[in-house]
Design a protein around this motif. Structure first.
Motif, mmCIF file in Angstrom:
data_model
loop_
_atom_site.group_PDB
_atom_site.id
_atom_site.type_symbol
_atom_site.label_atom_id
_atom_site.label_comp_id
_atom_site.label_asym_id
_atom_site.label_seq_id
_atom_site.Cartn_x
_atom_site.Cartn_y
_atom_site.Cartn_z
ATOM 1 N N GLU A 255 52.632 79.998 -1.911
ATOM 2 C CA GLU A 255 51.853 81.710 -2.112
ATOM 3 C C GLU A 255 51.791 81.809 -0.494
ATOM 4 O O GLU A 255 52.199 83.324 -0.402
ATOM 5 N N ALA A 258 55.378 84.567 -0.067
ATOM 6 C CA ALA A 258 54.870 85.626 -0.462
ATOM 7 C C ALA A 258 54.511 86.443 0.444
ATOM 8 O O ALA A 258 54.676 87.505 0.947
ATOM 9 N N ASN A 280 53.333 94.115 -5.312
ATOM 10 C CA ASN A 280 52.646 91.731 -4.947
ATOM 11 C C ASN A 280 53.535 91.286 -5.865
ATOM 12 O O ASN A 280 54.815 90.512 -6.364
ATOM 13 N N GLN A 284 56.749 88.558 -5.170
ATOM 14 C CA GLN A 284 56.030 87.011 -6.030
ATOM 15 C C GLN A 284 57.512 86.422 -6.653
ATOM 16 O O GLN A 284 57.787 85.564 -6.768
ATOM 17 N N THR A 288 59.759 83.797 -5.809
ATOM 18 C CA THR A 288 60.132 82.651 -7.121
ATOM 19 C C THR A 288 62.185 82.143 -6.860
ATOM 20 O O THR A 288 62.717 80.886 -6.865
#
Ligand SMILES: Nc1ncnc2c1ncn2[C@@H]1O[C@H](COP(=O)(O)OP(=O)(O)OP(=O)(O)O)[C@@H](O)[C@H]1O
Ligand SMILES: [Mg+2]
Length: 390
Positions: A255, A258, A280, A284, A288
């Protein structure tokens, strides 16, 4: 009445006068530094330091949104600049107040240089005293050189001497940065040994008092070394003993990574290039993918073949910036996810041709499985496998 001349507004294609692409940390964070200095005005701190050790850590790690300052009207929250453990930063600060240098080691793109720059700015107020280590770095760049015209004319005099950034840092009691120290030849690196242990630089060509430069309080060295290029293995044991090593790892929390990628990309784009906040979901997805390939394991516990290149946060920022910029330049029917595989290939395919196969294997595994689980973004990404084969 004489009409006032209208000041000419710079057009979008004309750069603002005196604009610089990447201001150094002392300029970028001047307001924060000024405030911390005001707060520290009467506090004791190590000799030659601009701020107290506590304020240096706050400057680098931030105050978690909490406003600080000498008065209510003169206060602000200090931004988080380095994302990582406060303990590491604290240890770095303690090292720099001591008799050993600080060596930041780690994989590429883990913010070693950034942390070094922030430490020099927080402690010495300037990041300008730096040497970039390369295979061509000479001893002169660590010690001193000569203005040869003056040297021939008058012989060796202090005026003919050209101080290195190391010498300037010693004289003024500031920190100096030695970037990529392990890229220099070992005998050049070893020029640092006496400087770090004796805190004195001898100039045999000069006489008397002028033949030595002693380090003023506040002087120390922050070096960085990349584990991928020429590692620390070639560094002499004698030099290693003059440094405290700190390993800088990639950001542990997905988190936080990101959020960092989004904010760094935002700060690198101009207002014209970034009309809306960065998507966003795209960030993400990208983070990932980077984390899966970097660690060789997904959050679900699936194995991933790691490419030989480093999937650093810095690369993730670069890809995000490029995709958003492309959307601004070519807006018609732009689909940001469709750009991702091409950029990933660019990141991955640097040394080893097999890295393309590893990326395809990632598509055949985790990407397909997540698509089959019904996630629309992963579905879209899965459909783009063809780009990797081109
Ligand atoms: N932990 C982190 N905190 C803040 N920014 C980070 C972090 N990790 C990576 N970054 C981002 O990566 C960029 C690159 O970092 P930097 O150039 O300092 O890395 P480096 O470790 O010195 O890499 P190299 O080994 O290639 O020189 C930073 O400017 C920042 O945007
Ligand atoms: Mg670096």
């Amino acid at each position: 009445m004489i009409p006032m001349a209208k000041s000419k507004q710079p057009s979008a294609s004309e750069p603002t006068p005196n604009a610089i692409q990447s201001p150094p940390a002392e300029v970028r964070y001047a307001a924060e530094l000024k405030l911390l200095q005001e707060m520290d005005a009467d506090k004791t701190r190590p000799g030659g330091w601009l701020l107290t050790p506590q304020s240096v850590v706050d400057f680098i790690c931030g105050t978690e949104g909490q406003k600080i300052g000498p008065s209510k009207s003169n206060s602000m929250a200090i931004s988080e600049k380095f994302v990582g453990s406060r303990d590491i930063v604290q240890r770095c600060v303690v090292t720099l107040a001591g008799e050993r240098g600080l060596l930041l080691v780690g994989e590429p793109g883990t913010a070693k240089s950034m942390l070094g720059e922030l430490l020099t700015v927080g402690i010495s107020g300037t990041s300008a005293l730096a040497v970039q280590g390369t295979a061509g770095t000479t001893e002169d760049q660590i010690r001193y050189g000569w203005n040869y015209a003056m040297l021939l004319d008058r012989g060796p005099t202090p005026e003919a001497l050209i101080p290195s950034p190391v010498m300037q840092a010693m004289r003024t009691g500031k920190l100096m940065r030695f970037e990529e120290v392990t890229r220099c030849l070992p005998e050049v690196q070893d020029g640092l040994i006496s400087i770090l242990s004796e805190r004195r630089l001898i100039i045999p060509e000069l006489l008397g008092e002028q033949s030595s430069v002693f380090a003023a309080p506040g002087f120390n060295v922050i070096a960085t070394a990349n584990l991928r290029d020429r590692g620390v293995s070639e560094m002499s044991a004698a030099l290693k003993r003059r440094f405290n090593f700190e390993t800088i790892a990639p950001i542990a929390d997905a988190e936080r990574e990101a959020v960092l990628v989004s904010s760094r990309a935002t700060s690198m784009l101009t207002e014209d290039e970034r009309k809306d906040p960065i998507d966003n979901a795209l960030v993400q997805l990208l983070v990932t993918v980077f984390r899966d390939l970097r660690s060789g394991r997904t959050a679900e516990g699936w194995q991933v073949q790691q490419p030989s290149t480093v999937m650093s946060t810095a690369e993730a920022v670069a890809v995000t910036t490029a995709i958003v910029r492309e959307g601004a330049f070519f807006p018609s029917g732009f689909d940001p996810v469709s750009r991702l595989p091409g950029h990933l290939l660019g990141v991955v395919m640097k040394d080893d041709a097999k890295d393309r196969e590893r990326l395809i294997a990632y598509w055949n595994g985790p990407v397909r499985r997540r698509a089959e689980a019904g996630d629309p973004l992963w579905k879209r990404l899965s459909e783009l496998r063809i780009v990797l084969e081109a």
